[in-house]
Design a protein around this motif. Structure first.
Motif, PDB file in Angstrom:
ATOM      1  N   LYS A   1       0.891  -1.128   0.027  1.00  0.00           N
ATOM      2  CA  LYS A   1      -0.162   0.099   0.098  1.00  0.00           C
ATOM      3  C   LYS A   1       0.906   1.322   0.078  1.00  0.00           C
ATOM      4  O   LYS A   1       2.007   1.290   0.421  1.00  0.00           O
ATOM      5  N   ASN A   2       0.228   2.299  -0.416  1.00  0.00           N
ATOM      6  CA  ASN A   2       0.976   3.710  -0.296  1.00  0.00           C
ATOM      7  C   ASN A   2       1.403   3.802   1.086  1.00  0.00           C
ATOM      8  O   ASN A   2       0.447   3.598   2.057  1.00  0.00           O
TER       9      ASN A   2
ATOM     10  N   ASP B   1      -1.190   5.579   3.447  1.00  0.00           N
ATOM     11  CA  ASP B   1      -2.394   4.653   3.943  1.00  0.00           C
ATOM     12  C   ASP B   1      -2.225   4.101   5.148  1.00  0.00           C
ATOM     13  O   ASP B   1      -3.124   3.843   5.974  1.00  0.00           O
TER      14      ASP B   1
ATOM     15  N   VAL C   1      -4.097   5.735   7.992  1.00  0.00           N
ATOM     16  CA  VAL C   1      -5.331   5.155   8.272  1.00  0.00           C
ATOM     17  C   VAL C   1      -5.684   3.727   8.722  1.00  0.00           C
ATOM     18  O   VAL C   1      -6.774   3.451   9.702  1.00  0.00           O
ATOM     19  N   ILE C   2      -4.714   2.785   8.307  1.00  0.00           N
ATOM     20  CA  ILE C   2      -4.917   1.447   8.800  1.00  0.00           C
ATOM     21  C   ILE C   2      -4.408   1.138  10.154  1.00  0.00           C
ATOM     22  O   ILE C   2      -4.929   0.706  10.863  1.00  0.00           O
TER      23      ILE C   2
ATOM     24  N   PHE D   1     -14.773   0.246   1.776  1.00  0.00           N
ATOM     25  CA  PHE D   1     -13.555   0.815   2.754  1.00  0.00           C
ATOM     26  C   PHE D   1     -12.790  -0.424   3.209  1.00  0.00           C
ATOM     27  O   PHE D   1     -13.455  -1.475   3.457  1.00  0.00           O
ATOM     28  N   PRO D   2     -11.655  -0.494   3.305  1.00  0.00           N
ATOM     29  CA  PRO D   2     -10.655   0.813   3.061  1.00  0.00           C
ATOM     30  C   PRO D   2     -10.247   0.672   1.363  1.00  0.00           C
ATOM     31  O   PRO D   2      -9.846  -0.427   1.176  1.00  0.00           O
ATOM     32  N   ARG D   3     -10.275   1.859   0.999  1.00  0.00           N
ATOM     33  CA  ARG D   3      -9.945   1.743  -0.535  1.00  0.00           C
ATOM     34  C   ARG D   3      -8.292   2.145  -0.455  1.00  0.00           C
ATOM     35  O   ARG D   3      -7.900   1.998   0.718  1.00  0.00           O
ATOM     36  N   GLN D   4      -7.652   2.498  -1.566  1.00  0.00           N
ATOM     37  CA  GLN D   4      -6.320   2.703  -1.624  1.00  0.00           C
ATOM     38  C   GLN D   4      -5.878   3.899  -1.757  1.00  0.00           C
ATOM     39  O   GLN D   4      -6.821   4.946  -2.377  1.00  0.00           O
TER      40      GLN D   4
END
Ligand code: SF4
Ligand code: SF4
Lengths: 432, 301
Positions: free
Chosen positions: A45-46, A49, A52-53, B248-251
């Motif tokens: 993932k970026n 991100d 948020v995770i 959700f969750p998108r990228q």
């Protein structure tokens, strides 16, 4: 014979397998059964991100995870040759919301976990008031939301700063929530003014109080928790904050430390699959969290308790209550140091330009939380999380027990379960 | 369907694969006691409960409302009992099932823990193919990562009063999920006049064009029923991540996906062409008030 006891009403679920001999715990192993695989979810993932995770590792300390992520990414920026200088305002606001999250955690633990459990062990019929903990925690969360938008699961810290641009109105609002919390704490929890409480130097000073705190204190004494629950008498603080200094203590002797000596190994849990790890510093176990921070910070009253009762369950619980007091005062200082005219965010190069490793260390409610991220062209190659409960609880062998395993030995099973809870168990973080 | 005055509706709050975020969000509810007084809490992850957890696992209890928090993993066990067995037992015997949070509603973040087998209770992302299909009529989805405590309180109060909670196609209460997260955002005027935020950390500008704000494509009431009664993501300059939606969750959550600098997704229900026409016109105006600083402090730097 091994008996299994399920521990619920902690953060998540754990099982303890007791080996009882002559009515006391000879040895106990611990299993944390639920695995969510956050580290592999993050792969590819970026890197942004992760902001948020990772807060979603844990519903009660997600803000600490957010801060560990932002520090890890900012460290990667630095290592890639793009150092980020944060304004004083940014640093203070981040610290403030982290401090409020620790406070909300401790209030819940005091009222929803430890007072009810101590009452049970005392066979006391005292009317329980768990919702006091929820109320105080909700006020602390409001103070976080002023800057972070919401709690739980905010993502307002980003590499280079924070997304918020607060006004004086916001500052005043946050101040008034802190004031509300302080008066709640004085009236309901301790029964004396915060200043007076913070000036206490000896446990004898508690004798004059009549409050939830004095009930907790005398109940702990009554069941002799000042003589039980000893771990290694070694403490570890790794996160650098306005309220904590990194240090390693053997009894009261401090040593300097470096996060690079933290390692993890698989746990020893022969009776049930466990997804926990054991975290160590230079291959040795250390206790982390409020007691460790108080010892490292030279907090007089806690050092005094420690002199008399060492790292007993009593000292461990009391250190948590005192941390609420010191952090409430610290929160006020933090707010008064904010200059709203400073920048909230300093732009750096785009994340896609970053190829580097970064390490972020913070003090979460239960102790050091370490995030390590490997970034290639802005994408996460590898993410590793080490949590405080992996230091404190884990599960190891009888000859080399973890702090919690050691603390449970030679007590009755009921006492052992209580002592286990004095570490403020977070199973969700541990297995992430 | 009036519940009897003398017997309070009973609740079992049970967890699958979760971070406990909904539990902790719920504890923030204003006047939590008033709500709890209307129910009998048989089991809850942190609040005092009348039954112990092993009794819940033994599948011998009955409850009126079964709240499930977290993603559903058919192989998961709670203290050696399969979650699938527990869910099936309570789903069958209870009157109302609340899938609490985006994981329980659609799979959410922890669907990714085991994407081939994990799901929500009734939905697997958009698709209605979860394990509780048989009990579909009982299921209310309260999505969100986490839920806002008022959303659950509203649903529980309605049930306690014996009133119907009207739901939409995704089984979400229409009173909570008909609005968009965008409704009530303090940046709405910037959205109207197409003034984008230069960067993070500013009061001015809309986050839809560059910073990835999903609020115009997200059903929720975040800017109407404020978080912690205080604020919301977009009010503090954080883009909405669309956490109430099935995807959700998108990228790439902090950036707007664009095609030739036009946002790929436009507000729900608005044709892309209409949106572009309107945006094109709005952009031709230069409104000084919206382009400068909102508040000009006398600064030292
Ligand atoms: S920031 Fe997001 S919620 Fe606010 S006006 Fe812009 S698009 Fe709407
Ligand atoms: S603003 Fe968006 S991301 Fe934030 S809680 Fe609401 S729906 Fe979720």
């Amino acid at each position: 014979m091994i008996t299994k006891q399920l521990i619920d009403q902690i953060e998540g679920e754990a099982s303890i397998f007791f080996d009882i001999k002559d009515n006391v715990v000879d040895f106990a192993t611990i299993a944390f059964p639920h695995f969510r695989g956050i580290e592999s979810i993050l792969k590819g993932k970026n890197a942004l991100d992760a902001l948020v995770i990772t807060p979603r590792v844990c519903g009660i300390c997600g803000h600490a995870h957010l801060m560990a992520t932002v520090r890890a990414i900012e460290d990667a920026y630095k290592n890639a040759g793009y150092p980020i200088e944060l304004s004083k305002k940014i640093t203070i606001i981040r610290e403030f919301t982290l401090v409020m999250e620790i406070i909300q955690n401790h209030f819940k633990w005091i009222y929803l976990t430890i007072i009810p459990e101590v009452a049970k062990l005392n066979n006391s019929t005292k009317v329980q008031t768990p919702l006091k903990g929820a109320y105080a925690a909700s006020i602390a969360s409001k103070a976080i939301a002023v800057f972070a938008g919401q709690w739980p699961h905010s993502s307002y810290m980003i590499p280079g700063g924070i997304t918020a641009d607060p006004t004086n109105i916001d500052l005043l609002k946050a101040e008034s929530y802190v004031d509300e919390l302080i008066s709640f704490f004085e009236k309901e929890s301790i029964g004396v003014s915060l200043d007076a409480f913070l000036s206490f130097e000896s446990c004898k000073d508690f004798n004059t109080l009549k409050s939830d705190f004095s009930y907790l204190e005398s109940s702990l004494m009554n069941i002799k928790m000042n003589e039980k629950g000893f771990a290694y008498d070694r403490f570890l603080v790794i996160g650098t904050h306005t309220f904590s200094k990194p240090s390693k203590l053997k009894q009261t002797r401090p040593f300097s430390i470096d996060a690079k000596y933290v390692t993890t190994v698989d746990t020893y849990s022969p009776d049930q699959a466990s997804y926990a790890k054991n975290a160590q510093y230079k291959n040795a176990f250390y206790e982390t969290g409020p007691l460790a921070r108080a010892m490292a910070g030279n907090l007089k009253i806690v050092k005094n308790m420690h002199r008399r009762f060492k790292d007993s369950a009593y000292t461990r619980v009391m250190a948590r209550v005192f941390e609420v007091a010191t952090l409430l005062e610290h929160a006020k200082e933090l707010l008064s140091g904010i200059d709203i005219s400073q920048k909230s965010f300093l732009k750096s190069v785009d994340i896609s330009k970053i190829t580097a490793r970064g390490v972020g260390v913070v003090e979460a409610p239960r102790g050091p939380l370490l995030h390590t991220v490997d970034i290639k062209d802005g994408l996460i190659q590898e993410y590793k999380i080490v949590t405080p409960t992996q230091f404190n609880i884990g599960s190891s062998t009888k000859t080399n027990p973890t702090p919690a395993q050691k603390a449970m030995m030679k007590t009755t099973q009921d006492e052992a379960v209580f002592i286990f809870r004095t570490f403020d168990v977070c199973s969700v973080c541990t297995t992430h | 369907m009036h519940s009897k005055q003398d017997k309070k509706p009973s609740i079992i709050w049970f967890q699958g694969l979760t971070c406990n975020g909904n539990t902790h969000s719920f504890l923030n509810l204003e006047n939590l006691k008033n709500l709890l007084d209307k129910f009998e809490i048989l089991s809850h992850p942190s609040l005092p409960s009348t039954q112990n957890f092993n009794t819940v696992l033994s599948c011998t209890l009955e409850c009126d409302i079964f709240i499930f928090e977290g993603a559903y993993d058919p192989l998961m066990k709670r203290n050696d009992t399969l979650v699938s067995k527990i869910v099936e037992y309570y789903a069958k015997s209870t009157k109302h099932i609340i899938a609490l949070g985006s994981c329980a509603s659609f799979g959410g973040l922890f669907k990714a823990s085991a994407p081939d087998r994990n799901s929500g209770l009734l939905f697997n992302e958009q698709e209605k193919s979860g394990p509780l299909l048989k009990y579909e009529s009982k299921v209310i989805n309260i999505s969100g990562c986490p839920i806002h405590p008022e959303w659950l309180a509203y649903t529980l109060h309605m049930i306690a009063k014996g009133r119907e909670v009207e739901i939409n196609k995704l089984h979400r209460p229409i009173e909570l999920y008909s609005t968009l997260a965008h409704h009530g955002c303090t940046r709405n005027e910037y959205f109207e006049w197409k003034v984008d935020a230069d960067d993070f950390g500013e009061k001015e500008g809309c986050l839809y064009y560059k910073q990835g704000c999903r609020a115009p494509m997200t059903h929720s009431s975040c800017n109407k029923i404020l978080w912690n009664e205080v604020s919301s993501k977009t009010r503090v300059g954080t883009p909405c991540f669309g956490c109430t939606e099935p995807d959700f969750p998108r990228q790439n959550l902090f950036a707007t996906k664009t095609n030739m600098s036009i946002p790929e997704d436009v507000p729900i229900g608005i044709a892309k062409r209409s949106y572009l026409t309107m945006a094109g016109i709005a952009k031709t105006f230069h409104i000084k008030r919206l382009e400068g600083k909102l508040i000009d402090y006398k600064t030292a730097d």
